[in-house]
Motif scaffolding. Structure first.
Motif, short mmCIF file in Angstrom:
data_model
loop_
_atom_site.label_atom_id
_atom_site.label_comp_id
_atom_site.label_asym_id
_atom_site.label_seq_id
_atom_site.Cartn_x
_atom_site.Cartn_y
_atom_site.Cartn_z
N THR A 104 34.26 70.22 52.04
CA THR A 104 33.28 69.68 52.83
C THR A 104 32.04 70.00 52.43
O THR A 104 31.25 71.01 52.18
CB THR A 104 33.56 70.61 54.42
N GLY A 105 31.20 68.78 52.45
CA GLY A 105 29.62 68.93 52.11
C GLY A 105 29.16 68.83 50.81
O GLY A 105 28.29 68.73 50.49
N ALA A 106 30.18 68.87 49.78
CA ALA A 106 29.79 68.62 48.42
C ALA A 106 29.20 67.44 48.03
O ALA A 106 28.45 67.33 47.32
CB ALA A 106 31.23 69.07 47.77
N CYS A 107 29.81 66.44 49.10
CA CYS A 107 29.31 64.90 48.50
C CYS A 107 29.97 63.98 49.55
O CYS A 107 30.57 64.59 50.56
CB CYS A 107 29.61 64.64 46.95
N ASP A 108 29.53 62.85 49.27
CA ASP A 108 30.17 61.68 50.16
C ASP A 108 31.48 61.40 49.84
O ASP A 108 31.58 60.74 48.75
CB ASP A 108 29.35 60.46 50.18
N TYR A 109 32.65 61.72 50.43
CA TYR A 109 33.86 61.14 49.94
C TYR A 109 34.67 59.95 50.72
O TYR A 109 35.45 59.56 50.61
CB TYR A 109 35.16 62.61 50.40
N ASP A 110 33.69 59.40 51.75
CA ASP A 110 34.14 58.13 52.43
C ASP A 110 34.05 57.03 51.57
O ASP A 110 32.87 56.48 51.11
CB ASP A 110 33.16 58.10 53.72
N GLN A 111 35.08 56.46 51.26
CA GLN A 111 35.21 55.19 50.44
C GLN A 111 35.27 54.09 51.01
O GLN A 111 35.88 53.96 52.36
CB GLN A 111 36.35 55.67 49.30
N ASP A 112 35.18 52.88 50.20
CA ASP A 112 35.52 51.75 50.77
C ASP A 112 36.74 51.44 50.33
O ASP A 112 37.46 51.66 49.47
CB ASP A 112 34.52 50.46 50.21
N LEU A 113 37.73 50.50 51.21
CA LEU A 113 39.18 49.91 51.04
C LEU A 113 39.07 49.29 49.65
O LEU A 113 38.24 48.24 49.24
CB LEU A 113 39.53 48.84 52.21
N HIS A 114 39.99 49.54 48.88
CA HIS A 114 40.32 49.06 47.38
C HIS A 114 41.64 49.31 47.03
O HIS A 114 42.37 49.86 47.53
CB HIS A 114 39.14 49.63 46.59
N ARG A 115 41.66 48.55 46.06
CA ARG A 115 43.18 48.87 45.12
C ARG A 115 42.79 49.42 43.70
O ARG A 115 41.68 49.44 43.41
CB ARG A 115 43.79 47.28 44.62
N ASP A 116 43.64 50.12 43.41
CA ASP A 116 43.54 50.79 42.00
C ASP A 116 43.96 50.25 40.78
O ASP A 116 43.77 50.69 39.63
CB ASP A 116 44.43 52.15 41.95
N TYR A 117 44.27 48.93 40.89
CA TYR A 117 45.01 48.13 39.51
C TYR A 117 43.92 47.92 38.39
O TYR A 117 44.52 48.15 37.42
CB TYR A 117 45.68 46.81 40.05
#
Length: 317
Positions: free
Chosen positions: A117-130
């Protein structure tokens, strides 16, 4: 926000495979039992700071995790042999074989990941990993699917940033490009980015929150994203695994021979079973590779490995 935590019969592999094919993912709460996680929990500190060590800045490794959401990733083989063995735990291999409908599978990637918590922004946008898991594009054809898994090493409630995923029911008609669908209000450029806001996709998210041992299995073509850690002094430990059928040569992410001389790899091999090693590309015991010549060489390279399963078949070939 919906959740799969209360769905019945998730522990049944056939039901899990059916949900995986329909939705592109399945959440299996507590799939790895506590007794099989205990050795892993005891060795996490070999790789990552504790919550107190990070938040009190008493662990000299803490600075590594500041400012970059991917800085908390260690790649296989791990400093902890117990965590390396968990990547090919028998339950995980059973699940991978069931979902891929193939008994000859390969582990194509394995990462352990610590978030604080608080280390950085972990909130991502929706994506695929391909884009970094295959040279081609995702396929839903049996035999051509690729599998990813998140494995929780500690309890991950919503405030500790579980992945969110979107069922294929809402994404089946989306093209291979763009790949990132940004959250409302965010802007981006490039042909792989859609910054229209995609409210329907974000409204359809499902949380993967669950207790320690939870496994989230999803296809490489499944839309998902990481979420923010908000719990005070929080930490999330997890693994990210990739599997493919042995013959799916375009699904590549890691080449294990590059780490084959490392002590952590040798320690893992010495404790692994033939089935676990086959997931990395070791020929099975009945394979013609196993001859007196190769067995003698393997005895030198891996002096603590019990070669009996392979030597027995070589004697009868």
């Amino acid at each position: 926000m919906r959740s799969h935590l209360d769905d019945p019969c998730l522990m049944d592999l056939q039901d899990a495979a059916r949900m995986w094919r329909v939705d592109g993912f399945v959440v299996l709460p507590g799939f790895i039992p506590a007794d099989e996680l205990s050795a892993v929990v005891n060795e996490v500190d070999q790789m990552f700071p504790s919550a107190a060590g990070f938040h009190d800045d008493t662990d000299p490794r803490a600075k590594r995790f500041i400012g970059d959401e991917f800085a908390g990733i260690d790649t296989f083989p791990f400093a902890s042999t117990a965590i390396s063995l968990l990547a090919v735990n028998h339950r995980i291999l059973d699940l991978a074989e069931s979902l891929l409908e193939d008994s000859d599978i390969r582990l194509s990637s394995a990462e352990a990941w610590a978030k604080y918590t608080g280390a950085c922004d972990y909130d991502q946008d929706l994506h695929r990993d391909y884009l970094n898991h295959t040279l081609l594009v995702p396929s839903t054809t049996p035999g051509h699917r690729q599998l990813e898994m998140f494995v929780f090493l500690n309890d991950v409630p919503e405030e500790l940033g579980p992945p969110h995923l979107v069922s294929r029911k809402h994404t089946a008609d989306l093209p291979a490009v763009p790949n990132w669908y940004l959250r409302p209000g965010r802007e981006g450029t490039g042909r792989f980015v859609d910054d229209s806001g995609s409210p329907d996709l974000y409204a359809a998210e499902v949380s993967g929150a669950g207790p320690a041992g939870t496994v989230i299995a999803f296809e490489t073509g499944t839309f998902h994203r990481g979420t923010q850690l908000t719990a005070p002094r929080g930490v999330r430990y997890s693994m990210h695994l990739g599997f493919r059928s042995a013959g799916l040569h375009w699904g590549q992410r890691a080449g294990w021979a590059a780490q084959g001389f490392e002590r952590a790899w040798v320690d893992f091999v010495h404790r692994a079973t033939p089935r676990q090693l086959q997931a990395f590309g070791f020929p099975p015991p009945e394979h013609p590779y196993w001859t007196p010549e190769t067995l003698a060489g393997m005895a030198l390279r891996y002096p603590e490995l019990d070669l009996t399963p392979w030597s027995t078949s070589a004697q009868h070939s």
